[in-house]
Design an enzyme around this catalytic site. Structure first.
Site: not given
Ligand SMILES: Nc1ncnc2c1ncn2[C@@H]1O[C@H](COP(=O)(O)OP(=O)(O)OP(=O)(O)O)[C@@H](O)[C@H]1O
Ligand SMILES: O=C(O)[C@H](O)COP(=O)(O)O
Length: 467
Positions: A106, A268, A424, A447
């Protein structure tokens, strides 16, 4: 409607395309889309007329001609930037291990806008959030490591402000020379940021001549630094990264080559489960992974031990399954899981079928049989969107599912499939696997990319000046 011709890359220059043809070249693969159908599915913000996308290794090179109702940095005369105080909202929300940045995607993605502004003599005041602090200073959420990394990448000092508003910050801003850069401290140290408090927006905007929103990853948040400030600063325009992301995601996803599959994982749950209903409208196959799995399993009455579950989303999970069945969309769940007796890399682990998680154990990755199944589900797909890792990939014991999916996607990209990675942590995983170069597009928004796909208005984009 005005026409805006833009070439986005780490170099930027004007380019004019004279044909009404929708051509995308992604990772060396050429796609020809019907201009009539393309035009019908466009977002109200960046209706595309002609689009040429190229991805060369790690460097995205994109040439676009868009008719846009939103102003971009390129619309402003470069002479207007000299000596101007420019508030630039970036998404510098990077993964950290203590003070060490584990993935700087990023930060690097924000460089073209920052470089352009300093090259034209602007005074650049950067703002961002980091993580989700409770409100109030928390050292672990300080942006200080980001200022240091930015300075290394730019080859120039980036001064870290002790706060994001207040007298000290105002004094620092007043003392800036042309081409200087300041990084404001995490805006989420004030709960007024997420409350979109007008007085906080006013304070953030103090003394600024121009606002540039380049935070695609946060464009889906109606917060003070992404939306509120536009009430106080004119002009308010899009940065190069924001513009590029909008175009990539709209081109490949609004009018996808089919079969179109989405892989949705991560933790999330509450922010992702809702967009699944819109993916059902667009996709042929949806693969559920990561922490998302367990809310669905629990909704089906399967016992999930102490796995991650969002209790208030159980009904929604049931509805999503019914909706997918009605629409003929294949919803794919892992058949086996890697489970652990604690959330720790030293935990005891075993592989079990999805419906045999003992009490006190938790699912932290997908199992080997699931990986094979995902590979065969994706084999015939022409477009694949991936958001959210398959497991807790940060811990070696639970990383195999995520890295295997990254390898499957890299192989498919080589064979001509369009692969788009958003989020991310998903991006961090792909980088960690050294496979970022192998994907068609790496998005900096998780998101935000999902909401864009859903066809929702992104408040951070909507608030910008019309062109
Ligand atoms: N089964 C699980 N239980 C708990 N945490 C998990 C599991 N699988 C994945 N994760 C955690 O989910 C996190 C990432 O989730 P997240 O929803 O933030 O995805 P992302 O790719 O960063 O998307 P965004 O940018 O929308 O947040 C990682 O830190 C990972 O360790
Ligand atoms: O990691 C993300 O998806 C963005 O930085 C937004 O973060 P947030 O879900 O905490 O608003």
């Amino acid at each position: 409607m005005s026409l805006l011709f833009v070439t986005c890359s780490f170099r930027l220059h004007s380019h004019q395309c004279n044909r009404w043809k929708h051509v995308s070249i992604l990772h060396g693969k050429r796609l020809l889309c019907n201009p009539t159908t393309t035009n019908k599915t466009l977002s109200p913000f960046f209706p595309l007329k002609t689009n040429i996308l190229q991805r060369n290794s790690r460097n995205l090179h994109m040439t676009t001609a868009i008719s846009s109702r939103k102003k971009s940095l390129k619309d402003l005369s470069t002479a207007d930037l000299k000596g101007k105080r420019v508030l630039v909202r970036c998404d510098l929300n990077v993964p950290l291990d203590g003070k060490t940045i584990t993935d700087d995607t990023r930060i690097r993605a924000s460089l073209p806008t920052i470089q352009y502004l300093i090259n034209h003599g602007a005074k650049v005041i950067l703002s961002s959030h980091l993580g989700r602090p409770k409100g109030g200073f928390e050292d672990r959420y300080s942006l200080a490591p980001v200022a240091e990394r930015l300075g290394q990448l730019l080859g120039k000092s980036v001064r870290m402000a002790p706060d994001c508003i207040g007298d000290q910050v105002n004094n620092m801003v007043h003392a800036m020379n042309d081409g200087d850069i300041i990084l404001l401290e995490n805006v989420r140290f004030y709960k007024e940021e997420t409350d979109n408090d007008p007085d906080f927006s006013r304070k953030l905007s103090m003394n600024m001549d121009l606002y540039v929103n380049d935070a695609f990853g946060s464009a889906h948040r109606a917060h003070a630094s992404t939306q509120g400030v536009t009430e106080f600063i004119r002009p308010s325009v899009a940065g190069f990264l924001l513009e590029k992301e909008l175009e990539y995601l709209q081109t490949a996803i609004q009018n996808p080559q089919r079969p179109f599959a989405a892989i949705v994982g991560g933790s999330k749950v509450s922010s992702k489960i809702g967009v699944l209903d819109s993916l059902i409208e667009k996709c042929n196959v949806i693969i559920i992974g990561g922490g998302m799995i367990f809310t669905f399993l629990k909704a089906r009455g399967v016992s999930v031990g102490s796995s991650l579950v969002e209790e208030d989303k159980l009904d929604l999970a049931k509805e999503i399954e019914q909706m997918a069945a009605r629409k003929g969309v294949k919803l794919v769940f892992p058949t086996d899981l890697v489970i652990a007796d604690k959330f720790d890399n030293n935990a005891n682990t075993k592989v079990v079928p999805f419906d045999q998680i003992p009490e006190g154990w938790m699912g932290l990755d997908i199992g080997p049989e699931s990986i094979k199944m995902i590979e065969s589900e994706l084999a015939s797909c022409k477009t694949i969107l991936w958001n959210g890792p398959m497991g807790v990939f940060e811990m070696e014991k639970f990383a195999k599912g995520t890295f295997s999916v990254a390898q499957i996607l890299a192989k498919l990209t080589e064979q001509g499939t369009i692969t788009i990675i958003g989020g991310g942590d998903s991006v961090a995983a792909v980088e960690k696997a050294n496979l970022a170069d192998k994907m068609s597009h790496i998005s900096t928004g998780g998101g935000a990319s999902l909401e864009l796909i859903e066809g929702r208005v992104l408040p951070g984009v909507a608030a910008l000046d019309d062109a």
